[in-house]
Design a protein around this motif. Structure first.
Motif, PDB file in Angstrom:
ATOM      1  N   THR A  78       0.356  -1.004   0.147  1.00  0.00           N
ATOM      2  CA  THR A  78       0.037  -0.064  -0.012  1.00  0.00           C
ATOM      3  C   THR A  78       1.065   1.128   0.148  1.00  0.00           C
ATOM      4  O   THR A  78       1.634   1.234   0.612  1.00  0.00           O
ATOM      5  CB  THR A  78      -0.705  -0.024   2.031  1.00  0.00           C
ATOM      6  OG1 THR A  78      -1.912   1.545   0.967  1.00  0.00           O
ATOM      7  CG2 THR A  78      -0.135   0.089   2.872  1.00  0.00           C
ATOM      8  N   PRO A  79       0.210   2.791  -0.452  1.00  0.00           N
ATOM      9  CA  PRO A  79       1.141   3.394   0.104  1.00  0.00           C
ATOM     10  C   PRO A  79       0.128   4.374   0.643  1.00  0.00           C
ATOM     11  O   PRO A  79       0.759   5.687   0.462  1.00  0.00           O
ATOM     12  CB  PRO A  79       1.000   4.188  -1.861  1.00  0.00           C
ATOM     13  CG  PRO A  79      -0.253   3.859  -2.160  1.00  0.00           C
ATOM     14  CD  PRO A  79      -0.443   2.389  -1.689  1.00  0.00           C
ATOM     15  N   ARG A  80      -0.507   3.474   1.180  1.00  0.00           N
ATOM     16  CA  ARG A  80      -1.277   4.034   1.795  1.00  0.00           C
ATOM     17  C   ARG A  80      -0.532   4.396   4.020  1.00  0.00           C
ATOM     18  O   ARG A  80      -1.377   3.671   4.795  1.00  0.00           O
ATOM     19  CB  ARG A  80      -3.088   4.707   2.275  1.00  0.00           C
ATOM     20  CG  ARG A  80      -3.207   4.924   1.264  1.00  0.00           C
ATOM     21  CD  ARG A  80      -4.567   4.038   0.918  1.00  0.00           C
ATOM     22  NE  ARG A  80      -4.965   3.017   1.353  1.00  0.00           N
ATOM     23  CZ  ARG A  80      -5.834   2.512   1.264  1.00  0.00           C
ATOM     24  NH1 ARG A  80      -7.224   3.116   0.448  1.00  0.00           N
ATOM     25  NH2 ARG A  80      -6.397   1.377   1.841  1.00  0.00           N
ATOM     26  N   HIS A  81       0.744   5.432   4.426  1.00  0.00           N
ATOM     27  CA  HIS A  81       0.599   4.142   5.619  1.00  0.00           C
ATOM     28  C   HIS A  81       1.207   6.232   6.003  1.00  0.00           C
ATOM     29  O   HIS A  81       2.200   7.026   5.076  1.00  0.00           O
ATOM     30  CB  HIS A  81       2.116   3.162   5.329  1.00  0.00           C
ATOM     31  CG  HIS A  81       3.129   3.880   4.656  1.00  0.00           C
ATOM     32  ND1 HIS A  81       2.953   3.852   3.101  1.00  0.00           N
ATOM     33  CD2 HIS A  81       4.931   3.985   4.318  1.00  0.00           C
ATOM     34  CE1 HIS A  81       4.837   4.068   2.223  1.00  0.00           C
ATOM     35  NE2 HIS A  81       5.156   4.617   3.189  1.00  0.00           N
ATOM     36  N   VAL A  82       1.442   5.656   7.004  1.00  0.00           N
ATOM     37  CA  VAL A  82       2.348   7.095   8.288  1.00  0.00           C
ATOM     38  C   VAL A  82       3.726   6.832   8.713  1.00  0.00           C
ATOM     39  O   VAL A  82       2.815   5.852   9.804  1.00  0.00           O
ATOM     40  CB  VAL A  82       0.959   7.740   8.143  1.00  0.00           C
ATOM     41  CG1 VAL A  82      -0.103   8.492   7.137  1.00  0.00           C
ATOM     42  CG2 VAL A  82       0.617   7.093   9.418  1.00  0.00           C
ATOM     43  N   LEU A  83       4.724   7.857   8.825  1.00  0.00           N
ATOM     44  CA  LEU A  83       5.610   7.412  10.296  1.00  0.00           C
ATOM     45  C   LEU A  83       5.129   8.498  11.592  1.00  0.00           C
ATOM     46  O   LEU A  83       4.834   9.410  11.076  1.00  0.00           O
ATOM     47  CB  LEU A  83       6.715   7.764   9.706  1.00  0.00           C
ATOM     48  CG  LEU A  83       6.722   7.245   8.094  1.00  0.00           C
ATOM     49  CD1 LEU A  83       8.828   7.386   7.865  1.00  0.00           C
ATOM     50  CD2 LEU A  83       7.397   5.957   8.593  1.00  0.00           C
ATOM     51  N   SER A  84       5.779   7.605  12.322  1.00  0.00           N
ATOM     52  CA  SER A  84       4.944   8.675  13.483  1.00  0.00           C
ATOM     53  C   SER A  84       6.164   8.045  14.484  1.00  0.00           C
ATOM     54  O   SER A  84       7.501   7.455  14.349  1.00  0.00           O
ATOM     55  CB  SER A  84       3.826   8.438  14.171  1.00  0.00           C
ATOM     56  OG  SER A  84       3.738   7.346  15.166  1.00  0.00           O
ATOM     57  N   ASP A  85       6.861   9.030  15.481  1.00  0.00           N
ATOM     58  CA  ASP A  85       7.431   8.625  16.647  1.00  0.00           C
ATOM     59  C   ASP A  85       9.206   8.883  16.409  1.00  0.00           C
ATOM     60  O   ASP A  85      10.039   7.872  16.666  1.00  0.00           O
ATOM     61  CB  ASP A  85       6.917   7.141  17.393  1.00  0.00           C
ATOM     62  CG  ASP A  85       6.196   7.119  18.131  1.00  0.00           C
ATOM     63  OD1 ASP A  85       5.579   8.264  18.440  1.00  0.00           O
ATOM     64  OD2 ASP A  85       6.018   6.144  18.441  1.00  0.00           O
ATOM     65  N   GLY A  86       8.930   9.398  15.398  1.00  0.00           N
ATOM     66  CA  GLY A  86      10.372   9.974  14.848  1.00  0.00           C
ATOM     67  C   GLY A  86      10.197   9.048  13.828  1.00  0.00           C
ATOM     68  O   GLY A  86      12.090   8.810  13.617  1.00  0.00           O
ATOM     69  N   GLY A  87       9.708   8.214  13.310  1.00  0.00           N
ATOM     70  CA  GLY A  87       9.581   7.755  12.153  1.00  0.00           C
ATOM     71  C   GLY A  87      10.056   5.856  12.339  1.00  0.00           C
ATOM     72  O   GLY A  87      10.597   5.029  12.142  1.00  0.00           O
ATOM     73  N   SER A  88      10.047   5.868  13.982  1.00  0.00           N
ATOM     74  CA  SER A  88       9.960   4.400  14.460  1.00  0.00           C
ATOM     75  C   SER A  88       8.952   3.516  14.153  1.00  0.00           C
ATOM     76  O   SER A  88       9.073   2.725  14.282  1.00  0.00           O
ATOM     77  CB  SER A  88      11.005   4.424  15.731  1.00  0.00           C
ATOM     78  OG  SER A  88       9.609   4.900  16.721  1.00  0.00           O
ATOM     79  N   ALA A  89       7.658   4.295  14.297  1.00  0.00           N
ATOM     80  CA  ALA A  89       6.773   3.457  13.911  1.00  0.00           C
ATOM     81  C   ALA A  89       6.040   3.614  12.488  1.00  0.00           C
ATOM     82  O   ALA A  89       6.176   5.167  11.532  1.00  0.00           O
ATOM     83  CB  ALA A  89       5.804   3.983  15.089  1.00  0.00           C
ATOM     84  N   LEU A  90       5.370   3.325  11.947  1.00  0.00           N
ATOM     85  CA  LEU A  90       4.921   2.632  10.283  1.00  0.00           C
ATOM     86  C   LEU A  90       3.696   2.492  10.785  1.00  0.00           C
ATOM     87  O   LEU A  90       3.180   1.478  11.394  1.00  0.00           O
ATOM     88  CB  LEU A  90       5.696   2.459   9.564  1.00  0.00           C
ATOM     89  CG  LEU A  90       5.376   2.366   8.136  1.00  0.00           C
ATOM     90  CD1 LEU A  90       6.386   1.432   6.797  1.00  0.00           C
ATOM     91  CD2 LEU A  90       4.541   1.294   7.741  1.00  0.00           C
TER      92      LEU A  90
END
Length: 142
Positions: A78-90
């Motif tokens: 999928t192209p529908r993803h987001v990063l969070s927690d400074g990039g450690s979580a997808l």
């Protein structure tokens, strides 16, 4: 010597698959290097899948994919993803996770990956917990 070995074995954390059923249902597994955490909110209905890498971050990527290897191999992207927690979580959010749940339940290993990184999840003993997660009231598996 046996006492030392026994204490080492008992001191090693057990990384088991865990499912909970409630207002928000969850399915999770921690390998020590990465965590996979699924939720299902029957009131929405909405699924989320978050893969957190412990010592590395996910780089921005145009896609996220999962490959399940074993008796019922599946690969999804999928192209529908987001990063969070400074990039450690997808995180990926969708109204249906049938292929993901089938992959987790019927295979031996899962790989969550982008073009620059991968997290591996052994699926030993995952199936019973996936079945518990599937019982979440009103779960839609499209």
């Amino acid at each position: 010597m046996r006492a030392i070995l026994t204490s080492l074995i008992l001191a090693t954390p057990a990384f088991a698959w865990e499912a909970t059923v409630g207002d928000i249902c969850t399915l999770s597994h921690d390998t020590g290097a990465a965590t996979i955490f699924l939720t299902y909110d029957p009131s929405a209905p909405l699924y989320t899948l978050t893969v957190t890498r412990k010592d590395q971050v996910w780089a921005q990527s145009p896609w996220f994919a999962m490959r399940f290897e074993g008796r019922n191999p599946i690969e999804i992207a999928t192209p529908r993803h987001v990063l969070s927690d400074g990039g450690s979580a997808l995180t990926v959010t969708d109204t249906g996770f049938g292929n993901v749940l089938d992959g987790l339940e019927y295979n031996q290993v899962a790989y969550a990956f982008t073009q620059d990184g991968v997290a591996e999840f052994p699926l030993i003993d995952a199936a019973p917990q996936v079945r518990i997660f599937r019982t979440c009231a009103g779960a839609h598996l499209s």
